[in-house]
Write a protein that holds these residues in place. Structure first.
Motif, mmCIF file in Angstrom:
data_model
loop_
_atom_site.group_PDB
_atom_site.id
_atom_site.type_symbol
_atom_site.label_atom_id
_atom_site.label_comp_id
_atom_site.label_asym_id
_atom_site.label_seq_id
_atom_site.Cartn_x
_atom_site.Cartn_y
_atom_site.Cartn_z
ATOM 1 N N SER A 1 0.826 -1.210 0.000
ATOM 2 C CA SER A 1 0.000 0.000 0.000
ATOM 3 C C SER A 1 0.856 1.253 0.000
ATOM 4 O O SER A 1 1.931 1.283 0.597
ATOM 5 C CB SER A 1 -0.919 0.027 1.231
ATOM 6 N N LEU A 2 0.361 2.258 -0.680
ATOM 7 C CA LEU A 2 0.896 3.611 -0.582
ATOM 8 C C LEU A 2 -0.120 4.384 0.240
ATOM 9 O O LEU A 2 -1.238 4.640 -0.212
ATOM 10 C CB LEU A 2 1.053 4.226 -1.966
ATOM 11 N N VAL A 3 0.248 4.716 1.483
ATOM 12 C CA VAL A 3 -0.672 5.351 2.430
ATOM 13 C C VAL A 3 -0.328 6.829 2.546
ATOM 14 O O VAL A 3 0.846 7.191 2.670
ATOM 15 C CB VAL A 3 -0.588 4.667 3.811
ATOM 16 N N LEU A 4 -1.351 7.666 2.511
ATOM 17 C CA LEU A 4 -1.160 9.117 2.590
ATOM 18 C C LEU A 4 -1.756 9.648 3.884
ATOM 19 O O LEU A 4 -2.902 9.329 4.221
ATOM 20 C CB LEU A 4 -1.850 9.818 1.415
ATOM 21 N N ILE A 5 -0.980 10.448 4.617
ATOM 22 C CA ILE A 5 -1.527 11.175 5.759
ATOM 23 C C ILE A 5 -1.167 12.649 5.597
ATOM 24 O O ILE A 5 -0.107 12.993 5.080
ATOM 25 C CB ILE A 5 -1.036 10.625 7.118
ATOM 26 N N GLY A 6 -2.081 13.517 6.018
ATOM 27 C CA GLY A 6 -1.837 14.940 5.852
ATOM 28 C C GLY A 6 -3.092 15.747 6.066
ATOM 29 O O GLY A 6 -4.008 15.307 6.775
ATOM 30 N N ASP A 7 -3.140 16.907 5.432
ATOM 31 C CA ASP A 7 -4.259 17.831 5.634
ATOM 32 C C ASP A 7 -5.100 17.945 4.363
ATOM 33 O O ASP A 7 -5.065 17.077 3.495
ATOM 34 C CB ASP A 7 -3.724 19.195 6.081
ATOM 35 N N SER A 8 -5.845 19.046 4.234
ATOM 36 C CA SER A 8 -6.791 19.201 3.133
ATOM 37 C C SER A 8 -6.129 19.381 1.776
ATOM 38 O O SER A 8 -6.775 19.215 0.742
ATOM 39 C CB SER A 8 -7.717 20.391 3.391
ATOM 40 N N THR A 9 -4.836 19.727 1.741
ATOM 41 C CA THR A 9 -4.165 19.838 0.448
ATOM 42 C C THR A 9 -3.826 18.461 -0.104
ATOM 43 O O THR A 9 -3.422 18.339 -1.262
ATOM 44 C CB THR A 9 -2.889 20.694 0.548
ATOM 45 N N VAL A 10 -3.992 17.420 0.725
ATOM 46 C CA VAL A 10 -3.816 16.037 0.293
ATOM 47 C C VAL A 10 -5.178 15.380 0.049
ATOM 48 O O VAL A 10 -5.382 14.689 -0.945
ATOM 49 C CB VAL A 10 -3.010 15.229 1.331
ATOM 50 N N SER B 1 -3.499 19.228 11.803
ATOM 51 C CA SER B 1 -2.067 19.503 11.815
ATOM 52 C C SER B 1 -1.337 18.209 12.153
ATOM 53 O O SER B 1 -1.961 17.175 12.412
ATOM 54 C CB SER B 1 -1.748 20.562 12.866
ATOM 55 N N SER B 2 -0.020 18.273 12.163
ATOM 56 C CA SER B 2 0.750 17.085 12.559
ATOM 57 C C SER B 2 0.395 16.663 13.984
ATOM 58 O O SER B 2 0.471 15.484 14.323
ATOM 59 C CB SER B 2 2.249 17.373 12.443
ATOM 60 N N ARG B 3 -0.032 17.624 14.776
ATOM 61 C CA ARG B 3 -0.414 17.339 16.164
ATOM 62 C C ARG B 3 -1.807 16.711 16.265
ATOM 63 O O ARG B 3 -1.980 15.653 16.875
ATOM 64 C CB ARG B 3 -0.360 18.641 16.965
ATOM 65 N N THR B 4 -2.820 17.349 15.651
ATOM 66 C CA THR B 4 -4.194 16.883 15.849
ATOM 67 C C THR B 4 -4.503 15.612 15.064
ATOM 68 O O THR B 4 -5.452 14.898 15.396
ATOM 69 C CB THR B 4 -5.207 17.979 15.488
ATOM 70 N N TYR B 5 -3.707 15.300 14.032
ATOM 71 C CA TYR B 5 -3.899 14.010 13.367
ATOM 72 C C TYR B 5 -3.543 12.879 14.334
ATOM 73 O O TYR B 5 -4.148 11.808 14.307
ATOM 74 C CB TYR B 5 -3.014 13.919 12.121
ATOM 75 N N GLY C 1 1.831 20.840 7.791
ATOM 76 C CA GLY C 1 2.475 22.143 7.918
ATOM 77 C C GLY C 1 1.534 23.309 7.727
ATOM 78 O O GLY C 1 1.713 24.359 8.348
ATOM 79 N N HIS C 2 0.522 23.143 6.865
ATOM 80 C CA HIS C 2 -0.378 24.267 6.593
ATOM 81 C C HIS C 2 -1.148 24.717 7.832
ATOM 82 O O HIS C 2 -1.461 25.899 7.977
ATOM 83 C CB HIS C 2 -1.374 23.890 5.498
ATOM 84 N N ASN C 3 -1.460 23.785 8.713
ATOM 85 C CA ASN C 3 -2.265 24.117 9.890
ATOM 86 C C ASN C 3 -1.449 24.158 11.177
ATOM 87 O O ASN C 3 -1.992 24.477 12.237
ATOM 88 C CB ASN C 3 -3.407 23.102 10.035
ATOM 89 N N ASP C 4 -0.161 23.835 11.090
ATOM 90 C CA ASP C 4 0.663 23.772 12.297
ATOM 91 C C ASP C 4 1.000 25.143 12.858
ATOM 92 O O ASP C 4 1.415 25.256 14.021
ATOM 93 C CB ASP C 4 1.959 23.006 12.005
ATOM 94 N N TYR D 1 8.256 25.602 7.588
ATOM 95 C CA TYR D 1 7.818 24.211 7.548
ATOM 96 C C TYR D 1 8.451 23.425 6.407
ATOM 97 O O TYR D 1 8.718 22.220 6.549
ATOM 98 C CB TYR D 1 6.290 24.156 7.486
ATOM 99 N N GLY D 2 8.711 24.061 5.281
ATOM 100 C CA GLY D 2 9.386 23.362 4.196
ATOM 101 C C GLY D 2 10.787 22.939 4.583
ATOM 102 O O GLY D 2 11.199 21.799 4.367
ATOM 103 N N GLY D 3 11.534 23.862 5.164
ATOM 104 C CA GLY D 3 12.893 23.555 5.611
ATOM 105 C C GLY D 3 12.915 22.596 6.782
ATOM 106 O O GLY D 3 13.775 21.708 6.849
ATOM 107 N N TRP D 4 11.969 22.753 7.699
ATOM 108 C CA TRP D 4 11.916 21.851 8.859
ATOM 109 C C TRP D 4 11.571 20.425 8.425
ATOM 110 O O TRP D 4 12.125 19.462 8.971
ATOM 111 C CB TRP D 4 10.896 22.358 9.878
ATOM 112 N N ALA D 5 10.671 20.283 7.456
ATOM 113 C CA ALA D 5 10.313 18.956 6.966
ATOM 114 C C ALA D 5 11.536 18.261 6.377
ATOM 115 O O ALA D 5 11.794 17.080 6.640
ATOM 116 C CB ALA D 5 9.206 19.077 5.910
ATOM 117 N N GLU D 6 12.325 19.001 5.589
ATOM 118 C CA GLU D 6 13.528 18.417 5.004
ATOM 119 C C GLU D 6 14.545 18.069 6.082
ATOM 120 O O GLU D 6 15.201 17.018 6.016
ATOM 121 C CB GLU D 6 14.151 19.382 4.001
ATOM 122 N N GLN D 7 14.667 18.939 7.076
ATOM 123 C CA GLN D 7 15.636 18.689 8.151
ATOM 124 C C GLN D 7 15.325 17.394 8.880
ATOM 125 O O GLN D 7 16.217 16.584 9.154
ATOM 126 C CB GLN D 7 15.628 19.867 9.131
#
Length: 440
Positions: free
Chosen positions: A37-46, A88-92, A116-119, A199-205
């Motif tokens: 499976s390819l599983v996706l988790i995220g927010d409304s942009t997903v 967000s990453s928290r409320t999920y 990241g959009h809601n964090d 959030y873009g840089g933090w995600a990569e980090q």
């Protein structure tokens, strides 16, 4: 009066809870648990809302997880979009959604993570309480959650991403972090605003630290937006709500999905790439089973307004599919990016053709007959040029490898002989013919 007040308070509480946790309806599960499976988790942009475009069709709001599924063969891999709008990453995690998703994840699966959009929202309020501490550190904050009424320890954005990664690895699956797709916003230089410093840089980090896959959706999509220009980007967002700056329409979701597919291929994840369908540019089977679209099924196109310059498209089914198996070529979606009052777009591509057969069948000659001063021709071949010349399995479309002048003689089914040139020779022939008429 008291009853009405109680009812109003109850309605407010239910509404706040729905906003905080997301109203996504029934969440999908793996169609065939025996498959990877390819599983996706995220927010409304997903995954936006109930993943139905709010009943507005392609001009509604769509997350990229919806068109992503079309790139994969459902008989070989499940695509399970478990993202939920408003989270967000928290409320999920705290809403129990991750616990319910984790039960479906097994060894060999791949999990895409984009938050990241809601964090950046408030850490503690009475409406959503979904914010995380900025950065990737280990700092935390103890709160009495005004929304849930319960004590909670809130962590950093990076902490939550690491939590998901650890759980995924423990299951024997692979995690891929995606930086959040950019919003429709421009900086003082007219470029799409990146979030490399947040959030873009933090995600990569986090991805680099944890040694997991990373797809820079923020940077890669922003670069494509810049290339399209302001008017082009506007067409990727719902026209019915021109102020919408975060959620794309289906055209925008498709652009984002293609970027994800390209990222997955470059990462060489343990997901069977043979599962990619024609839209995902699968490696063809040894027996060339790709369909050759009958010319009679493809409507002949002409410039709408002969007084205007024309962009002619020449190529195979990845440019124009002719509707075979429901596939769509990129040339069939390029029209809205151009101003129809200033330029025609004419798609002469046809499925199953190679640089060789588009020429030998006389199709290139018909394009030349339509060319006039100021026109441009975009040419893309290669998918059907492979294989051995003379092999019946190649359906007479293989061209010679490389760009040299050498030829190979081929005998057609009717007994006639053909001098077959290299891929580069045919491409150079198209260019030379167009230039000889003063066209580009």
């Amino acid at each position: 009066m008291k009853r009405r007040l109680f009812a109003a308070m109850l309605l407010w509480c239910c509404t706040a809870a729905a906003l905080a946790q997301g109203d996504a309806g029934v969440m999908p599960e793996p169609a065939n648990p025996a498959l990877p499976s390819l599983v996706l988790i995220g927010d409304s942009t997903v995954r936006n809302g109930r993943d139905d475009g709010q009943g507005k069709g392609a001009e509604g709001q769509w997350g990229w997880g919806n068109p992503l599924a079309r790139y994969f063969d459902a008989s070989k891999v499940n695509v399970v979009n478990r993202a939920i709008g408003g989270l967000s990453s928290r409320t999920y995690l705290t809403g129990g959604h991750w616990e319910r998703t984790l039960q479906f994840i097994k060894a060999g699966d791949v999990v895409l993570i984009q938050f990241g959009h809601n964090d950046s929202s408030a850490v503690n309020d009475s409406s959503r309480a979904r914010g995380t501490i900025k950065g990737v550190g280990e700092e935390s904050q103890d709160i009495d959650n005004l929304l849930t009424g319960k004590p909670e320890t809130v962590h950093s954005y990076g902490w939550y991403l690491r939590h998901y990664i650890a759980a995924i690895k423990a299951r024997g699956a692979s995690a891929v972090i995606c930086s959040p797709v950019p919003r429709k916003a421009w900086d003082a230089d007219g470029k799409i605003v990146r979030n490399r410093d947040s959030y873009g840089g933090w995600a990569e980090q986090v991805a680099r630290q944890q040694q997991v896959g990373f797809i820079d959706l923020n940077g890669q999509v922003a670069a494509q937006y810049d290339a399209l220009g302001r008017d082009g980007v506007m067409r990727l967002f719902p026209q019915v709500t021109p102020d919408e700056h975060t959620h794309t329409n289906m055209a925008g979701a498709e652009l984002n999905a293609r970027t994800v597919v390209a990222g997955l291929k470059s990462l060489r994840m343990p997901l069977p790439l043979s599962a990619l369908n024609a839209s995902g540019q699968a490696i063809p089977a040894l027996e060339d089973e790709r369909p050759v679209v009958e010319a009679a099924r493809v409507a002949a196109e002409k410039p709408r307004d002969a007084a205007l310059p024309t962009l002619f498209l020449v190529g195979d089914s990845t440019v124009k599919s002719g509707g075979v198996n429901g596939a769509v070529g990129w040339g069939e979606r390029i029209g809205p990016f151009f101003d129809a009052e200033k330029i025609n777009v004419v798609n002469h591509a046809i499925g199953g053709r190679s640089s060789r057969t588009f020429y030998t069948e006389g199709r290139w000659g018909r394009v030349l007959d339509q060319l006039k001063q100021g026109d441009v021709v975009a040419i893309q071949f290669g998918h059907n040029d492979g294989g051995r010349i003379g092999d019946p399995a190649m359906k007479g479309r293989a061209s010679g490898k490389g760009v040299g002048p050498e030829t190979v003689e081929d005998v057609r089914p009717d007994g006639t002989r053909e001098q077959v040139h290299t891929f580069g020779w045919y491409m150079a022939k198209y260019v030379a013919d167009a230039r000889s008429r003063g066209r580009r």
